[in-house]
Scaffold this active site. Structure first.
Site, PDB file in Angstrom:
ATOM      1  N   LYS A 262       6.771   7.374   1.471  1.00  0.00           N
ATOM      2  CA  LYS A 262       8.004   6.589   1.309  1.00  0.00           C
ATOM      3  C   LYS A 262       8.739   7.019   0.029  1.00  0.00           C
ATOM      4  O   LYS A 262       9.969   7.138   0.021  1.00  0.00           O
ATOM      5  CB  LYS A 262       7.675   5.093   1.251  1.00  0.00           C
ATOM      6  CG  LYS A 262       7.102   4.537   2.546  1.00  0.00           C
ATOM      7  CD  LYS A 262       8.145   4.517   3.650  1.00  0.00           C
ATOM      8  CE  LYS A 262       7.618   3.973   4.958  1.00  0.00           C
ATOM      9  NZ  LYS A 262       8.576   4.073   6.065  1.00  0.00           N
TER      10      LYS A 262
ATOM     11  N   ILE B 104       9.767  -4.046  13.007  1.00  0.00           N
ATOM     12  CA  ILE B 104      10.970  -4.456  12.260  1.00  0.00           C
ATOM     13  C   ILE B 104      12.212  -3.852  12.920  1.00  0.00           C
ATOM     14  O   ILE B 104      13.264  -4.487  13.012  1.00  0.00           O
ATOM     15  CB  ILE B 104      10.850  -4.056  10.773  1.00  0.00           C
ATOM     16  CG1 ILE B 104       9.539  -4.622  10.188  1.00  0.00           C
ATOM     17  CG2 ILE B 104      12.054  -4.568   9.971  1.00  0.00           C
ATOM     18  CD1 ILE B 104       9.181  -4.130   8.796  1.00  0.00           C
TER      19      ILE B 104
ATOM     20  N   ARG C 259       0.386 -12.280  -1.877  1.00  0.00           N
ATOM     21  CA  ARG C 259       1.424 -11.398  -1.343  1.00  0.00           C
ATOM     22  C   ARG C 259       2.707 -12.192  -1.120  1.00  0.00           C
ATOM     23  O   ARG C 259       2.687 -13.412  -0.994  1.00  0.00           O
ATOM     24  CB  ARG C 259       0.990 -10.797   0.012  1.00  0.00           C
ATOM     25  CG  ARG C 259      -0.168  -9.836  -0.085  1.00  0.00           C
ATOM     26  CD  ARG C 259       0.251  -8.540  -0.744  1.00  0.00           C
ATOM     27  NE  ARG C 259      -0.854  -7.597  -0.831  1.00  0.00           N
ATOM     28  CZ  ARG C 259      -1.757  -7.596  -1.818  1.00  0.00           C
ATOM     29  NH1 ARG C 259      -1.695  -8.489  -2.775  1.00  0.00           N
ATOM     30  NH2 ARG C 259      -2.714  -6.690  -1.832  1.00  0.00           N
TER      31      ARG C 259
ATOM     32  N   TYR D 237       0.592   6.787   2.375  1.00  0.00           N
ATOM     33  CA  TYR D 237       1.698   6.046   2.998  1.00  0.00           C
ATOM     34  C   TYR D 237       2.796   5.771   1.954  1.00  0.00           C
ATOM     35  O   TYR D 237       3.972   6.097   2.162  1.00  0.00           O
ATOM     36  CB  TYR D 237       1.164   4.730   3.595  1.00  0.00           C
ATOM     37  CG  TYR D 237       2.251   3.771   3.995  1.00  0.00           C
ATOM     38  CD1 TYR D 237       3.087   4.052   5.068  1.00  0.00           C
ATOM     39  CD2 TYR D 237       2.455   2.580   3.293  1.00  0.00           C
ATOM     40  CE1 TYR D 237       4.102   3.172   5.429  1.00  0.00           C
ATOM     41  CE2 TYR D 237       3.461   1.697   3.646  1.00  0.00           C
ATOM     42  CZ  TYR D 237       4.281   1.999   4.711  1.00  0.00           C
ATOM     43  OH  TYR D 237       5.286   1.135   5.067  1.00  0.00           O
TER      44      TYR D 237
ATOM     45  N   SER E 199       9.065   0.745   1.192  1.00  0.00           N
ATOM     46  CA  SER E 199       7.973  -0.231   1.089  1.00  0.00           C
ATOM     47  C   SER E 199       7.630  -0.515  -0.356  1.00  0.00           C
ATOM     48  O   SER E 199       7.778   0.357  -1.226  1.00  0.00           O
ATOM     49  CB  SER E 199       6.745   0.362   1.795  1.00  0.00           C
ATOM     50  OG  SER E 199       5.586  -0.365   1.480  1.00  0.00           O
TER      51      SER E 199
HETATM   52  N1  UFG Z   1      -6.323  -9.413   4.336  1.00  0.00           N
HETATM   53  C1  UFG Z   1      -7.497 -10.097   4.586  1.00  0.00           C
HETATM   54  N2  UFG Z   1      -7.998 -10.059   5.852  1.00  0.00           N
HETATM   55  C2  UFG Z   1      -7.388  -9.381   6.877  1.00  0.00           C
HETATM   56  C3  UFG Z   1      -6.188  -8.676   6.605  1.00  0.00           C
HETATM   57  C4  UFG Z   1      -5.686  -8.704   5.316  1.00  0.00           C
HETATM   58  O1  UFG Z   1      -8.080 -10.717   3.690  1.00  0.00           O
HETATM   59  O2  UFG Z   1      -7.910  -9.382   8.004  1.00  0.00           O
HETATM   60  C5  UFG Z   1      -5.745  -9.487   2.982  1.00  0.00           C
HETATM   61  C6  UFG Z   1      -5.528  -8.137   2.323  1.00  0.00           C
HETATM   62  O3  UFG Z   1      -6.689  -7.757   1.627  1.00  0.00           O
HETATM   63  C7  UFG Z   1      -4.328  -8.433   1.427  1.00  0.00           C
HETATM   64  C8  UFG Z   1      -3.538  -9.498   2.206  1.00  0.00           C
HETATM   65  O4  UFG Z   1      -4.465 -10.049   3.120  1.00  0.00           O
HETATM   66  O5  UFG Z   1      -4.775  -9.012   0.249  1.00  0.00           O
HETATM   67  C9  UFG Z   1      -2.366  -8.904   2.963  1.00  0.00           C
HETATM   68  O6  UFG Z   1      -2.837  -7.807   3.709  1.00  0.00           O
HETATM   69  P1  UFG Z   1      -1.960  -7.098   4.839  1.00  0.00           P
HETATM   70  O7  UFG Z   1      -2.827  -6.030   5.441  1.00  0.00           O
HETATM   71  O8  UFG Z   1      -1.394  -8.122   5.766  1.00  0.00           O
HETATM   72  O9  UFG Z   1      -0.753  -6.483   4.048  1.00  0.00           O
HETATM   73  P2  UFG Z   1      -0.752  -5.494   2.776  1.00  0.00           P
HETATM   74  O10 UFG Z   1      -0.355  -6.338   1.605  1.00  0.00           O
HETATM   75  O11 UFG Z   1      -1.973  -4.705   2.659  1.00  0.00           O
HETATM   76  O12 UFG Z   1       0.365  -4.471   3.212  1.00  0.00           O
HETATM   77  C10 UFG Z   1       1.684  -4.621   2.907  1.00  0.00           C
HETATM   78  C11 UFG Z   1       2.511  -3.834   3.913  1.00  0.00           C
HETATM   79  C12 UFG Z   1       2.292  -2.356   3.747  1.00  0.00           C
HETATM   80  C13 UFG Z   1       2.489  -1.956   2.298  1.00  0.00           C
HETATM   81  C14 UFG Z   1       1.624  -2.795   1.392  1.00  0.00           C
HETATM   82  C15 UFG Z   1       1.904  -2.473  -0.062  1.00  0.00           C
HETATM   83  O13 UFG Z   1       2.180  -4.199   5.220  1.00  0.00           O
HETATM   84  O14 UFG Z   1       3.213  -1.653   4.529  1.00  0.00           O
HETATM   85  O15 UFG Z   1       1.904  -4.166   1.591  1.00  0.00           O
HETATM   86  O16 UFG Z   1       0.804  -2.849  -0.835  1.00  0.00           O
HETATM   87  F1  UFG Z   1       2.145  -0.671   2.124  1.00  0.00           F
END
Ligand code: UFG
Length: 329
Positions: free
Chosen positions: A146, A14, A228, A142, A118
């Protein structure tokens, strides 16, 4: 007034998009980065100083004699899973490093400070759409790191007159392919890059072989997969520049959500990636990932009201840009 902005963590995902936007708008930019996860090539024409924020002595000596009109602070570790495995490393990096930078700002008389926070500060949300009044209850180190920095900024405002805006990102995604910028984490844990790179030849640790894993399909959502709020990284970058402007008339510490205001499920992401790439994307259902809330969507109205910020890029554009970037990479 000549604007010279210090961007800590400006070589990261970012940060680098924000640096490019600042340069395009005529700001002078100095990037401070330890290059642990960022890339020197991502800072464009900005000055790059390699420095770890935890090294207070190096920080003060490398910045000695420079003057800045504002600071944007992105530097820090950002993987939830890693933070659970190595909490103290996260507190050291994200909290000690931030404290050193905040102290530098106060000592140098720089009173405009924008911080990368975050949605992780909210923990498991008590409602599906979250505004800034939602309780701060992080569930991993994490998110805790923050929240701790946000507290330091509130206290810095009260005691030292430091003006700050903490921007609470939801799910940053997308790229700026024309500038050679995109999501370049290794290993990659995020959904959209994992889905798109599953279509590309394997190289390094970045590409995981085999079908995309969906972490859980028994959530209380319409299709059973997590929802999300995906927000284009260039929209995030624009919010940082607007925040710098807004800080000119602000005293105190403000927290703002940055999300699109609408949510998409994991399955919808895979479907949109199929649409954009024109390719079938194999996937399988895997167990839930620890700590994933079912739904996380921003109420983004405060950022609209105060900064005049409106996201300009929808999910299709996010995935198109990410796909162009991953193919060129
Ligand atoms: N997911 C999958 N398969 C993958 C990767 C992710 O099914 O290979 C799912 C996760 O379980 C989640 C969604 O896709 O439901 C989004 O996952 P991400 O890892 O892309 O992102 P997150 O929502 O876990 O993370 C984001 C930010 C973080 C923050 C978090 C807060 O990237 O910095 O939201 O909950 F901390």
């Amino acid at each position: 007034m000549h604007e010279h902005i210090l961007v800590a963590g400006g070589a990261g995902y970012i940060g680098s998009h924000t640096v490019q936007l600042l340069l395009d708008q005529g700001y002078q930019v100095t990037v401070l980065d330890n290059l642990s996860t960022g890339h020197a090539r991502s800072v464009g024409q900005a000055e790059l100083i390699q420095c770890d924020l935890c090294d207070k002595r190096a920080l003060l000596s490398l910045l000695d004699g420079k003057t800045f009109t504002g600071i944007i602070h992105f530097a820090g570790k950002s993987q939830v899973g890693e933070s659970i495995a190595e909490p103290l490393t996260y507190f050291d990096n994200n909290v000690t490093g931030s404290l050193n930078l905040i102290n530098y700002a106060v000592q140098a008389g720089i009173d405009r400070f924008v911080f990368s926070s975050s949605a992780a500060v909210y923990g498991h949300p008590s409602s599906s759409v979250i505004d800034e009044h939602h309780a701060i209850k992080p569930i991993n180190p994490y998110g805790m790191s923050k929240a701790m920095v946000e507290t330091m900024l509130v206290e810095g405002a009260r005691s030292q007159g430091l003006s700050s805006i903490a921007l609470r990102y939801f799910n940053a995604a997308g790229a700026w392919p024309d500038q050679g910028l995109g999501e370049d984490h290794d290993p990659e844990t995020h959904l959209i890059p994992n889905v798109l790179t599953s279509l590309l030849p394997l190289h390094g640790k970045i590409h995981k072989p085999g079908p995309v894993k969906i972490f859980g399909h028994d959530y209380a959502t319409d299709d059973g997969t997590c929802i999300r709020d995906y927000i284009h990284v260039r929209d995030l970058a624009e919010a940082h520049v607007l925040a710098l402007h807004h800080l000119k008339g602000l005293t105190g510490a403000l927290m703002l959500n940055l999300g699109s205001g609408s949510g998409n499920s994991v399955l919808e992401i895979i479907q949109t990636c199929q649409q954009v790439t024109g390719r079938e994307i194999p996937y399988l259902v895997a167990p839930r990932r620890t700590g994933d809330p079912a739904v996380l969507v921003a109420d983004n109205s405060l950022a609209g009201e105060l900064l005049g910020w409106q996201p300009q890029r929808n999910l299709m554009m996010i995935i198109e840009d990410a796909w162009r970037w991953h193919q060129k990479r």
